[in-house]
Design an enzyme around this catalytic site. Sequence first.
Site, short mmCIF file in Angstrom:
data_model
loop_
_atom_site.label_atom_id
_atom_site.label_comp_id
_atom_site.label_asym_id
_atom_site.label_seq_id
_atom_site.Cartn_x
_atom_site.Cartn_y
_atom_site.Cartn_z
N HIS A 273 0.90 -1.16 0.00
CA HIS A 273 0.00 0.00 0.00
C HIS A 273 0.93 1.20 0.00
O HIS A 273 1.52 1.53 1.02
CB HIS A 273 -0.86 -0.07 1.27
CG HIS A 273 -1.63 1.17 1.60
ND1 HIS A 273 -2.91 1.12 2.10
CD2 HIS A 273 -1.32 2.48 1.55
CE1 HIS A 273 -3.35 2.36 2.32
NE2 HIS A 273 -2.40 3.20 2.00
N ASP B 67 -10.27 -4.06 -2.73
CA ASP B 67 -9.95 -3.44 -1.43
C ASP B 67 -11.23 -3.39 -0.57
O ASP B 67 -11.49 -2.42 0.13
CB ASP B 67 -9.37 -2.03 -1.59
CG ASP B 67 -8.77 -1.49 -0.31
OD1 ASP B 67 -8.63 -2.26 0.67
OD2 ASP B 67 -8.43 -0.30 -0.27
#
Lengths: 334, 440
Positions: B182, B311
């Site tokens: 990320h 996600d």
Amino acid sequence: MPLDTQAASSVQVVNGPALPAATRLRGKDLLGIAELTPAEIRLVLDTTEAMKEIGARPIKKVPALRGKTVINLFFEPSTRTRTSFEVAEKRLSADALNIAAGTSSVVKGETLADTALNLEAMSPDLMVVRHPSSGACHFLSRICRAGIINAGDGMHEHPTQALLDAFTIREHKKRIEGLKIAIVGDLLHSRVLRSNVLLWTKLGAEVWVSGPPTLIPPGIGRLGIRATTSVDEAVEGADVIMMLRIQLERMQGGYFPSLREYFTVFGMTPERVRRAKRDVIIMHPGPMNRGVEIASEVADGPYSVILEQVANGVAVRMAVLYLLAGGGEHEAAA
Amino acid sequence: MKRLLEGARVVDPANGVDGRFDVLIDGDRVARVVPEVSPAERSGAEVLELKPDWIVCPGFIDMHVHLREPGQEHKETIATGTAAAVAGGFTAVACMPNTDPVNDNSSVTKFIVERAVGAAARVYPIGAVTTRSAGEQLAEIADLRAAGCVALSDDGRPVANALILRRALEYARMFDMAVIDHCEDPALKGEGVAHEGFVASVLGLRGIPAAAEEVMVHRDICLAELTGARVHIAHLSTRGSLRAVRDARARGVRVTCEVTPHHFTLTDEWLNAPLSYDTNLKMNPPLREAADRDALVAGLADGTVDAIATDHAPHHYDEKHVEFDRAPFGIVGLETAVSLALDRLLHSGVISIARLVELLAVNPARILRVRGGSLEAGAPADITVLAPEVTTTVDPNRFRSRSRNTPFGGWTLKGAVAATIVGGRLAYVNEELAGFAAGQ
């Protein structure tokens, strides 16, 4: 729309000058200048004229909002705005309640939604809300029947400040359209900046904004304004200069090296004021940091209208309260 | 038990298959994909007659999901999350380790694997890169792998220290495991809540610049180059990040990336209207500008983007029913992703159906090194059946997920999931579609 039920029992502003024919804003709330049309902005300013007259009387009270309940719900410290709203509510005979976050259930962990809904259960007509989060008033407007007046939400808007500034400018310049207005300071964190820029551009002013490059909101030029790091360029030939407060903690955030340097490069000095028009007015929404963003000679000088802004704040807030919760004519204004 | 899928178009790009075929399933495996099975084979099988405009493809794999178990079961559980997955057309999900406790040791991994037994979809745990995802000490990566972890990530708390990430990459390379990053520079992100740009400026929201992601994408590419390890960029959201990945791949760096449906569909303009400050539009990375969204769409088409991943980040209603600043980042995605991909990418002519299958099945399997993404004989019978011409309206009240935090409620999209088969078992059937005339 709870306000529509008042039509039959409408209250007139007694013994006042004639109010503008259109006496309503379209919505139940005043969330921001963004939501207002130019006609609505003019309606507020015209109504403010009538309200200002009430404040000049020996007995500064009319029954326009008698029987209406207004809750002032402040989640941030405020002296000027909260007092100004409270005075305005009392002059219109509304029942005003003040709730500050420090004394409410918020400190016990209650959510904003629950706080608002519990207050709403007591049937207020309006809630005047100041909150540190941008958009908090939009959020409340969706879950409350009562009208919401935004008294400052985060870095977003402070519409009654912009309206009182516009009223003050109009008193001096008789117009907004075509004026060159410069606003200087911490633009990034300022809700006053956003509301004023929206209002001035809607009414046709030429708007310049200036400050350190670190404190200019990205892309702000797309609002139809000129952004420059040169204060001299921004104030050149200006009809109005508004200074914005520099919060001392911004220095720690690395936005500029020192207060001394800030004042040198961006502070409003008498020399800089001389670049503006001879009849320029100097404004500041307060609270001021003398010697940081504005020299005392300027703040206290002949062109300063800073205390007039405060005085006009009461009248503008009376106008907004009246247009949202009172009024005689119930045809939609726009 | 044998099961026969007949009458639909089969799209299996890993095997170069695209056309009308019968798919014969034997137990939990694919037996044969042939133009027509023999009458003997047909008679011994339960026959599912599919509509001619339906598409049978290898089961979709969502390689970026938060199942919230253990520790945050009020948001989602492995049971509800996998039920949402199959309802959304996914036969497998890879779940991120930011649970409570963090999946940074084999006992947590084993717990997840155990809870996933009998779940609707396959669950591939992703292990933490560092202990507690604190970015300081490497997690026991060999142990995590032995317990079932398929990749490594400190998602949500990205590894800020480049040296730690370098060591993790060197170590993970021994197992050919991808490190999923990320990408976010914590200082540049600061207290930001929305994409830094005109919209955030006008709304008075603290900005997260595109550069907060891009500097870390560049860093990760440098480290992938240095170590020869595999880096996978999670939820890539900016045109600059995409350019960096494209350039790196052109010179042979082992970097892959995924894009979420919300980033290829929405832009930050949605924060302003129609519902301003909607906390279901608050996610990290934030919705970017139109130029970024358009670049991502182009990257999906030209092959720069390897995977579509959701996600999926379930949050309880109470957590999102607050001021924008206070709301947690993230939205659910499992039950809207496939319809968004069909509507926004396939029907708009951006990508072909074969490319869509690559993005949702072939490539996720390849990156995670798991079986799947193929309907060759002997492969697990993980199959997604699409009804691409069916129009659906998103109704969050009917989600299988425990959470409803989606900005797509009420959206009408062209393209639906008809059925999901996991290990030969009919894990989901779309009851709204008149189909499956026989055999159920």
